[in-house]
Design a protein around this motif. Structure first.
Motif, PDB file in Angstrom:
ATOM      1  N   LEU A 195       0.825  -1.199   0.000  1.00 54.31           N
ATOM      2  CA  LEU A 195       0.000   0.000   0.000  1.00 54.31           C
ATOM      3  C   LEU A 195       0.865   1.256   0.000  1.00 54.31           C
ATOM      4  O   LEU A 195       0.537   2.256  -0.626  1.00 54.31           O
ATOM      5  CB  LEU A 195      -0.916  -0.031   1.227  1.00 54.31           C
ATOM      6  CG  LEU A 195      -2.037   0.989   1.273  1.00 54.31           C
ATOM      7  CD1 LEU A 195      -2.934   0.839   0.058  1.00 54.31           C
ATOM      8  CD2 LEU A 195      -2.859   0.797   2.533  1.00 54.31           C
ATOM      9  N   LEU A 257      -5.739   6.595   1.462  1.00 49.63           N
ATOM     10  CA  LEU A 257      -5.374   5.240   1.872  1.00 49.63           C
ATOM     11  C   LEU A 257      -6.417   4.644   2.802  1.00 49.63           C
ATOM     12  O   LEU A 257      -6.770   3.477   2.686  1.00 49.63           O
ATOM     13  CB  LEU A 257      -4.009   5.236   2.567  1.00 49.63           C
ATOM     14  CG  LEU A 257      -2.794   5.454   1.687  1.00 49.63           C
ATOM     15  CD1 LEU A 257      -1.525   5.187   2.474  1.00 49.63           C
ATOM     16  CD2 LEU A 257      -2.833   4.565   0.471  1.00 49.63           C
ATOM     17  N   SER A 261      -8.413   1.793   0.146  1.00 50.93           N
ATOM     18  CA  SER A 261      -7.310   0.840   0.037  1.00 50.93           C
ATOM     19  C   SER A 261      -7.823  -0.545  -0.313  1.00 50.93           C
ATOM     20  O   SER A 261      -7.207  -1.539  -0.013  1.00 50.93           O
ATOM     21  CB  SER A 261      -6.533   0.803   1.350  1.00 50.93           C
ATOM     22  OG  SER A 261      -7.389   0.410   2.385  1.00 50.93           O
TER      23      SER A 261
END
Lengths: 321, 293, 330, 511, 320
Positions: A195, A257, A261
């Motif tokens: 990520l 995020l 995500s």
């Protein structure tokens, strides 16, 4: 500053309404949830009844108005698929996502800024060219590919890191955390890197560009002419200025995020809210999706406001008058 | 910035920048292979009659059981991996260019007018931009699937554009606001030029360069997004091979040891994107007024 | 020839820049000296190398693309060019300090001015934070900033241009340097503010007994405050001498032309309007210098030799040197 | 400063220890089972998906249950039942059964549970619920249920209608009931972390005796390859839904055993017969049937893990007709038939299908499209998530689609009403007849079966209907029956027998 | 005879927006009641320090910024009330030269296009006439016609300023506003441009408004000079009177502050205290009173009007 925040909040509410409206619109026109809610063997009449019970037979605008009035009261309705209140359903999954996002952004920020400063000092050194090439590789890899390749390498061939799931978790108060167990931490490594990888490259490049620009500024000349040590010049005078856009970017990315995500969560079977969103989309679970997106917009919005405040702290010139 | 915009200098820089040359070469090669795909490939993966389960999961030619007919092996439907990759370039590039053209034109026009006229137009379009930007592109694409209930290249392009134009609009607006203050714009007004003339002859050509950088970067991003969407199963249809879908299919075979199903398309996607990024990097440096090379 | 006890002595300094267009000889064989407490004016048009000369002295040339190719810079019996960064830092700010042209950009925007001034005391005088802060307030007082206790907590953008330049001066003088290099300190300021700053600098110079190297393109400022003047053109010193000599008896055609081309206040009122004497042509690019005298293409008194050979700096009077074939032989 | 970090470190270390001890404690008599789809909720009526019913079978019991590899219907909470007339079903309940909270199980609970079925807010068994006209509690352990329409398969369905505790269900909030199950089942609920795991512990007071495995952890992993990874890394004892592409790998792994089980679900392609469509011509439908090389699909797409099907029901189901045979794969014949029908140059058709529902569903559809192309039919492939696909089937807008079926009642009557009866909104027939197949003979025969209770008679009629619809009219092109593949860790003495309905009932597992 | 240009009580106030509804919280009082006349063939100078409103005045005359009050009469027409078309036509007669020779030329156009642009806009000098005209103008400002095919970045600062002047001359204007025409140039180049401006005035009978901060430049170029401070004219007189007989304390300070490159001239310098007040919070009364050494009691209460004290010498000060 206060007026600015109020202004942003009002804007935010409008954005939130618009976002929810668009989502609602899309899902209203996309399918009939009553069909799947009535069970496989339901007849047409039974489905019609289900529609009535859930108010799905009402015109679109009435449904929306009802959704919004309930939402203001904190009631986002029940999931069509799981039949439980939507908000707790999402919130229950949020800690996993937040922990993943925090780890990712931490990795991205520390490594990104650190390497960015290193590279900016001697842009033409061989080592730094390698770092830059590495960052280019990172931004040229879609997250899903990074994830799969990491799984292939560390999870399958080397078999040294767990390729899926969250590992053992511990409940601290209301928060289920994976930070406190070894298994939790090892499970975090691959997804967090996956990520954070792209963001790392972005922050690295931003820091480098910022530093290169700042290092040519007059006040850096002043700092050198004062006789300050390179550490002081670089880390106090230059970095502080170069960090302003970097911090802003980090904040914005952090919001992204947390909210979006799901690709990483999918690949690593991470039990976070992103995974829930994806499942809900595939299952057309409209209340979950709409609520999730509103929540995501809210998170992004609050982080943006925080970033603006931070920006004002870092950059004394900004006063948002 | 304009100062440095000497043509000879650009060519000189280009020829002395290895990464720019490699990048553009990769891009040009991909484009050429996409255009001439039907002539290049051993097997047309779109031609349903040619693809046959008979040859499914053939390993690359140099491996045991491989066949020269399929240099990089075949997938689980018996499609030649090499051919599919080359056709995948087509999908990637059509989506990539489609997105940058549609989103670019739309965003640039909005940004141009919002920046030049300001006021309500500016406020409304920028708030609109905020709204679209608070969705992630991937999410929009998935939601679009729900709306259209179909997959297709066009839908992918539209889905990506919905959030993507914002980048162009914001950049263009910023650039216009900057150029607007330049003395030559005031000079043009002073000579009595009307808005249309100022916009087209003076403002637009000078405000557009930052867009080129965005364009190049965005091409890479759009291609990656298409791959991501196809990977998630919401991109192009199954019968129109895309690199992302190949990886999605291949990922199930990772544990079965059929690495060629993932690694080749991954490498192809990566080379295409890194080619564009190398080129974009060079372009950024070239157009950046602040950093001396 | 030269006095042995010069405070600063720059000998045959060459600073080049290596760029896309080629090698720019920004400073090409420049020698100069400074004595204790004197005010030296360094004058010339943009790109003549005056700022690069000054920055070379405390080695602030960005490398790459710049590089000091040759020369020595002796300060207090030390060749500054031979020092490593650690040793050099003992000189920078402490014994030689510098102020820059743009007061808007030469202060760090994210730190309070107190922070930036007190840094000097902590660094060079090894004082603690509190003492440094007090000294910083005193320094602000010295440059006549009203309410220094309040101002010290402000950020640069909260101050006007004049105030910022005062802060820069306070910072530069905080450690009692022997030399203050002022690179166009007033160019960005309005004339009335310029008058304030120059006035302040001259007062402080006496208090601190520092030598000042004043770099400017403004002949008026030089005429008023410098004791000695060095005129630079295209990276080279073309004329050097006492201010009075330079302004009243300029020798080099460039110096002459420069002085005549500037509109002087009151000249028209006193002598009626006439067209200004202009130096024809344009300032040459540092990349396209001719083999001979750089001023040759624009020179009204050019000789054939000027095209081929670079003239040497020749002494023609007490402290008066000129680099022109009109005054020297091959 | 240092002190603080020391304390933090110690605290972290302690938590680590707790984490580890937690891990080791669970090792005794416990198993981890990985399944391919997560339970949606802990409400036994809330979902009629097998993935949910399977899990609920451990917490709850129905009046009946199905056991063994052939799914024999056996008594559970009811000891026996009577079916005195077409509409009445009387159940005699087991005595001395208690719920996990200690409440005893009585007829009131049965009545409550059945009534709950018709509330759409908590139930997906609306069809079953609405079909009941009255529930009479005859005594504490006898219940009589009257249906509105004759429902011959009523008792056959009783293994998936779970009995809930009236008292605790009414006294708790809906949300709580959804999260924490209280049933009579062999296992008691322990903890559910959504997306991660569901933990349960043996019910020592279970009426059938305490189950052999004391602790069960159920981990849903939707990604096939990740499931495999879990298995290989030894994190799971039993894994269901092993992907076919990884079958060989698992067989080769010395630490693993593979059990495959013919599944009851058949996969087929539904086809309509609207007169304006080319495929309303039986020759065209035959041609499409014969164009598909099912053997190759089984060999390549399914890796051999499927059995060719000639009809929708599987052998144990009432209505299965041995006499129906697959048409052979014969592309030449297929082309000939098309030519006869006047479609020498083919025609266009869209094949719709889900991409997240059946084993290799997407790949099968893709292969079908290509087979059709080879005889000149231009089929467009349109696969989508099941949540979008099934409503489209329901709305009846499709021409040609891939779908799978398995009827929990083991009786084809109910299924045929859904799948091949002419769409009739009024009566609610043909709601999943997405391509609008219509044959009036089939319709009238089907309607007649509703009142046939005699099992042999039912069988005969249903077999005939089956033949009429699938063999003679080609209402669908049958493809194959799926095979369920399970992998288990070797050497741990795990005894596990897969069930035909793909449920994993933990009380049947021992170690 | 009427004046070519009459400015009366010109005011330009820029609103400052803030708060939730972007309400106007205040104004930047850039120009506050400036009155001036320019006669045909005359060059008038506007001097003052940065922020005194001299540039804004110039832009407001051309209506490149909208005036908030007052009127501008050019050739007996009220510029402030002109419609779009009239305004455009007016620009044939009134042109402007900018300070920054780098940003005032469109980098994407060749010199020929830059100079030809105004002709295209007003549809004068079409076809070959246009080429001739461009060549003529280039010649006039000291460039060669060959240079017309190049782009601005290929020129030095002084040459660029020549191009800017050629553009201003393209339409044969009667009146040119020059905003700091030489301040961005090197010393040796300044003289060239100053001389060029003088030559052009003689050749074409132009009228100028020269805006500059450098009194020496303005004195050299202009017939009359207006000294501005905080948006108001403090003193307006012939160049001689301004230098030889400055009356306003500010003019005196300004004159004394300018360093003269002549070692023979020694003079007394008046150092003003403090900075120029912000144009957002204008001081009451005389704008200069806060820094004035000769301040009277009335100065902070009332704004002194610009009065003729004889001999066409105007001053805004209560001392006179």
């Amino acid at each position: 500053m206060t007026t600015y925040i109020i202004k942003r909040l009002i804007q935010g509410v409008i954005v939130l309404l618009a976002v929810s409206f668009i989502c609602f619109l899309i899902f209203r026109s996309s399918g009939d949830p009553a069909i799947s809610m009535a069970g496989q063997y339901a007849t047409f009449q039974e489905i019609e009844e289900v529609r009535k019970v859930f108010g799905l037979d009402k015109p679109f605008y009435i449904q929306y108005a009802r959704f919004i009035t309930n939402a203001i009261k904190g009631n986002f309705g029940n999931s069509f698929v799981n039949k439980v209140p939507v908000l707790p359903l999402i919130l229950e999954r949020l800690p996993a996502t937040v922990e993943l996002a925090v780890s990712a952004i931490f990795i991205a920020f520390v490594l990104g800024v650190g390497l960015g400063v290193l590279v900016s000092l001697k842009p033409y050194a061989l080592r730094n060219r390698f770092i830059m090439a590495g960052s280019l590789v990172n931004i040229s890899m879609p997250t899903f590919l990074t994830g799969i390749l990491l799984i292939m390498l560390f999870g399958v061939y080397l078999n040294i890191l767990p390729p899926f799931g969250r590992g053992e978790t511990v409940i601290v108060g209301f928060w289920r955390t994976g930070f406190l167990t070894l298994s939790g931490v090892t499970h975090l490594i691959l997804p967090a890197f996956t990520l954070g990888m792209y963001q790392l490259a972005v922050l690295l490049r931003l820091t480098r560009a910022g530093m290169r620009e700042v290092l040519t500024e007059d006040y850096i000349k002043t700092a050198w002419s004062k006789g300050l040590s390179p550490m002081k010049v670089i880390f106090k005078h230059a970095l502080r200025n170069a960090l302003i856009p970097v911090v802003t970017m980090t904040g914005l990315q952090f919001g992204e995020l947390i909210a979006f995500s799901f690709v990483t969560e999918l690949i690593f079977q991470w039990p976070g809210s992103g995974n829930l969103l994806l499942t809900s989309i595939y299952e057309q679970d409209q209340p979950v999706i709409v609520t999730y997106i509103m929540l995501a917009a809210l998170i992004i919005l609050s982080i943006n406001i925080l970033v603006d405040i931070l920006y004002a702290i870092l950059n004394p010139k900004i006063r948002y008058d | 910035m304009i100062e440095k915009f000497s043509k000879s200098k650009i060519i000189y820089h280009y020829l002395h920048d290895l990464s720019a040359i490699i990048g553009s070469l990769l891009l040009v090669l991909s484009i050429l292979s996409a255009i001439f795909a039907p002539m290049l490939v051993p097997q047309n993966p779109y031609d349903l009659e040619k693809v046959s389960l008979e040859h499914f999961l053939t390993p690359p030619a140099w491996m045991e059981g491989g066949s020269a007919q399929f240099p990089l092996g075949t997938d689980d439907q018996g499609r030649c991996v090499l051919s599919t990759i080359i056709y995948g370039f087509r999908t990637s590039l059509i989506v990539g260019f489609g997105v940058v053209i549609v989103a670019g034109i739309f965003g640039v026009i909005i940004g141009l007018f919002a920046g030049y006229y300001g006021g309500i137009l500016d406020a409304v379009s920028m708030r609109l931009a905020d709204i679209f930007f608070s969705f992630s592109t991937t999410l929009i694409a998935i939601l679009m699937l729900g709306l259209f209930k179909q997959r297709g290249v066009l839908i992918v392009i539209v889905a990506i554009c919905i959030a993507d134009w914002v980048k162009y609009a914001r950049t263009m607006r910023g650039s216009v606001l900057e150029v607007k203050e330049e003395a030559y714009i005031i000079a043009a007004k002073a000579t009595g030029a009307n808005d249309l003339r100022i916009l087209s002859k003076h403002l637009f050509p000078n405000a557009i360069p930052p867009i080129f950088v965005i364009l190049a970067v965005d091409l890479a991003v759009a291609i990656m997004l298409e791959a991501t969407l196809s990977f998630l199963g919401v991109g192009v249809p199954l019968t129109e091979p895309s690199l992302g879908m190949m990886i999605a299919i291949g990922k199930n075979y990772i544990y079965a040891g059929m690495w060629w199903l993932v690694l080749f398309p991954a490498a192809a996607l990566f080379l295409l994107v890194i080619g564009i990024n190398l080129f974009a990097d060079w372009l950024r440096e070239e157009l950046n007024p602040r950093i001396e090379r | 020839m030269t006095n042995d006890h010069h405070l600063l002595e720059v000998d045959h300094l060459k600073t080049y820049f290596y760029t896309f267009e080629g090698v720019a000889k920004a400073v090409d064989d420049v020698s100069l000296f400074m004595d204790e407490g004197e005010t030296l004016g360094l004058v010339g048009e943009s790109g003549c190398g005056k700022s690069v000369t000054a920055q070379s002295i405390i080695r602030l040339i960005p490398e790459p693309p710049g590089k000091i190719v040759q020369g020595t810079i002796n300060f207090d019996n030390t060749n500054l060019l031979e020092l490593d960064l650690k040793q050099l830092r003992k000189f920078r700010g402490n014994r030689i300090s510098m102020i820059f042209q743009e007061p808007m950009t030469s202060l760090n925007p994210v730190f309070t001015i107190g922070n930036q001034i007190s840094e000097m005391f902590m660094l060079h005088k090894k004082l603690n934070k509190k003492e440094s802060w007090e000294r910083a307030i005193e320094a602000l007082k010295a440059v006549q900033i009203p309410a220094p206790e309040k101002r010290i907590n402000e950020y640069p953008h909260q101050l006007s241009g004049g105030m910022r330049q005062r802060v820069m001066i306070a910072m530069a003088l905080s450690c009692d340097p022997e030399i203050l290099i002022a690179d166009e300190p007033t160019t960005a300021l309005d004339v009335t503010i310029q008058a304030q700053i120059i006035d302040l600098m001259m007062h402080l110079k006496e208090d601190f007994n520092a030598a000042i190297m004043l770099i400017t393109h403004d002949l008026g400022v030089i005429a008023e405050i410098a004791q000695r003047v060095i005129v630079m053109y295209a990276g080279k010193v073309v004329e050097e001498g006492k201010t009075k000599d330079i302004f009243e008896e300029p020798k080099h055609p460039y110096t002459k032309g420069l002085l005549q081309s500037v509109p002087k206040l009151g000249e028209r009122s006193r002598k009626e309007r006439k067209k200004l004497e202009e130096i024809k042509g344009i300032v040459p690019s540092l990349y396209e210098l001719t083999a001979g005298c750089s001023f040759f293409p624009r020179c009204p008194e050019a000789l054939p030799i000027c095209r081929e050979h670079i003239p040497k700096l020749t002494t023609i009077g007490e402290f008066h040197k000129v680099s022109c074939w009109l005054y020297s032989d091959l | 400063m240092k002190k603080v970090s020391f304390i933090v470190l110690t605290a972290m270390f302690l938590v680590f220890l707790i984490g580890f001890t937690g891990q080791t404690m669970a090792a005794e008599s416990s198993i981890v089972v990985v399944v391919d789809s997560p339970p949606r909720m802990m409400n036994p009526h809330g979902s009629d998906a097998d993935s949910n019913l399977s899990v609920m079978a451990n917490f709850f019991d129905g009046l009946m249950q199905r056991k063994g590899s052939d799914g024999t219907l056996e008594p559970a909470l009811a000891l026996r039942y009577e079916h005195p007339d077409l509409l009445t079903w009387t159940f005699y309940l087991r005595k001395g059964v208690t719920f996990h909270n200690g409440n005893s199980f009585t007829a009131e609970d049965v009545k409550f549970s059945f009534e709950r079925l018709s509330d759409p807010k908590v139930s997906e068994f609306i069809n079953t619920g609405k079909n009941i006209s009255s529930i009479d509690v005859i005594d504490e352990y006898t219940v009589s249920i009257t249906t509105k329409d004759p429902t011959p398969w009523f008792a056959n369905n009783m293994h998936q209608v779970y009995m809930m505790d009236k008292e605790s269900t009414e006294s708790r909030t809906v949300g709580e009931v959804q999260q924490v199950p209280i049933g009579t089942g062999a296992y008691k609920f322990l903890e559910w972390v959504k997306g991660s795991y569901l933990k349960m512990v043996a019910n020592e007071e279970y009426w059938e005796g305490a189950p052999p495995i004391k602790n069960v952890e159920l981990r849903p992993i939707t990604e096939a390859s990740t499931r495999f990874a879990a298995l290989v890394s030894g994190k799971a004892e039993i894994v269901s839904g092993v992907p076919v592409e990884l079958y060989e790998k698992i067989v080769q792994n010395p630490k693993l055993d593979v059990i495959s089980m013919p599944a009851r679900r058949s996969i087929f392609l539904s086809l309509g017969n609207k007169p304006e469509d080319p495929w309303s011509d039986i020759r065209v439908r035959k041609a499409m049937y014969m164009a598909i090389n099912e053997d190759e699909i089984i060999e390549k797409v399914m890796r051999g893990h499927a059995f060719p099907a000639s009809q929708i029901p599987d052998p144990p189901t009432i209505g299965y007709n041995e006499g129906i045979k697959r048409l052979p794969y014969d592309p030449e014949m297929s082309k000939k038939l098309l030519k006869e029908a006047g479609y020498e140059n083919g025609f266009e058709i869209t094949l719709t299908g889900p991409n997240d529902r059946y084993i290799q569903d997407e790949q099968i559809a893709e292969a079908v499209v290509r087979y059709l192309a080879k005889v000149g039919i231009k089929a467009t492939l349109d696969v989508k998530p099941k949540a979008i696909f099934f409503p489209e089937v329901f709305e009846g807008k499709l021409d040609f689609y891939l779908i799978g079926w398995f009827d929990g009642t083991f009786d084809m009557g109910r299924t045929f009403f859904k799948l091949i009866h002419t769409r009739d909104k009024e009566k609610g027939f043909g709601s999943l007849n997405g391509a609008n197949f219509s044959n009036l003979d089939v319709d009238s025969l089907l309607q007649a079966t509703a009142s046939i209770v005699n099992q042999d008679a039912r069988k005969a009629v249903l077999q005939y209907i089956n033949k009429l619809a699938t063999a003679e009219n080609i209402a669908c092109i049958p493809l194959h029956y799926q095979e369920d593949i399970y992998a288990i860790q070797k050497g741990k003495g795990i005894k596990f027998q897969p069930r035909p309905d793909r449920w994993i009932v933990f009380k049947e597992i021992s170690k | 005879m009427k004046s070519l240009l009459t400015i009366e009580d010109l005011e330009v106030h820029f609103p400052i927006k803030e708060g939730l509804l972007s309400r106007i919280a205040g104004y930047v009082y850039a120009v506050n009641g400036v009155s001036l006349t320019v006669e045909k063939g005359e060059a008038i100078g506007l001097v003052g320090e940065s922020g005194c409103g001299k540039t804004t005045t110039g832009l407001a005359v051309l209506r490149l910024v909208e005036p908030s009050g007052g009127s501008v009469i050019f050739k007996e027409k009220n510029v402030s009330r002109m419609g779009k078309h009239e305004l455009r036509a007016m620009k044939k007669d009134m042109q402007i030269i900018f300070q920054d020779p780098y940003s005032s030329l469109n980098p994407r156009m060749t010199v020929n296009q830059i100079i030809g642009d105004p002709m295209d806009i007003h549809k004068v000098y079409q076809g070959s006439e246009k080429d001739d005209r461009i060549a003529y103008l280039l010649n006039k400002v000291g460039l060669t016609p060959e240079q017309g095919r190049r782009y601005p970045h290929e020129f030095s600062g002084g040459q660029r300023q020549r191009i800017g002047i050629a553009r201003a001359l393209a339409l044969d204007p009667e009146f040119i506003i020059a905003d700091e025409p030489v301040s961005a140039l090197d010393v040796s180049i300044q003289a060239q441009i100053i001389n060029l401006l003088i030559d052009l005035q003689n050749d074409f009978g132009l009228s100028y408004m020269i805006i500059a901060h450098d009194l020496a430049v303005v004195e050299h170029l202009c017939d009359r000079i207006a000294v501005m401070y905080l948006g108001s004219i403090m003193e307006l007189a012939s160049y001689k009177d301004i230098y030889l007989n400055p009356l306003h304390p500010y003019t005196k300070a300004l004159l004394s502050a300018i360093p003269v490159p002549d070692t023979s001239v020694k003079k007394h310098r008046i150092i003003l205290k403090g900075d120029v007040p912000s144009p957002i919070n204008l001081p009451s009364g005389c704008p200069f009173h806060s820094r004035c050494a000769y301040r009277l009691e009335i100065c902070d209460k009332e704004k002194p009007p610009l009065r003729d004290i004889g001999g066409d010498h105007y001053v805004a000060c209560f001392l006179y």
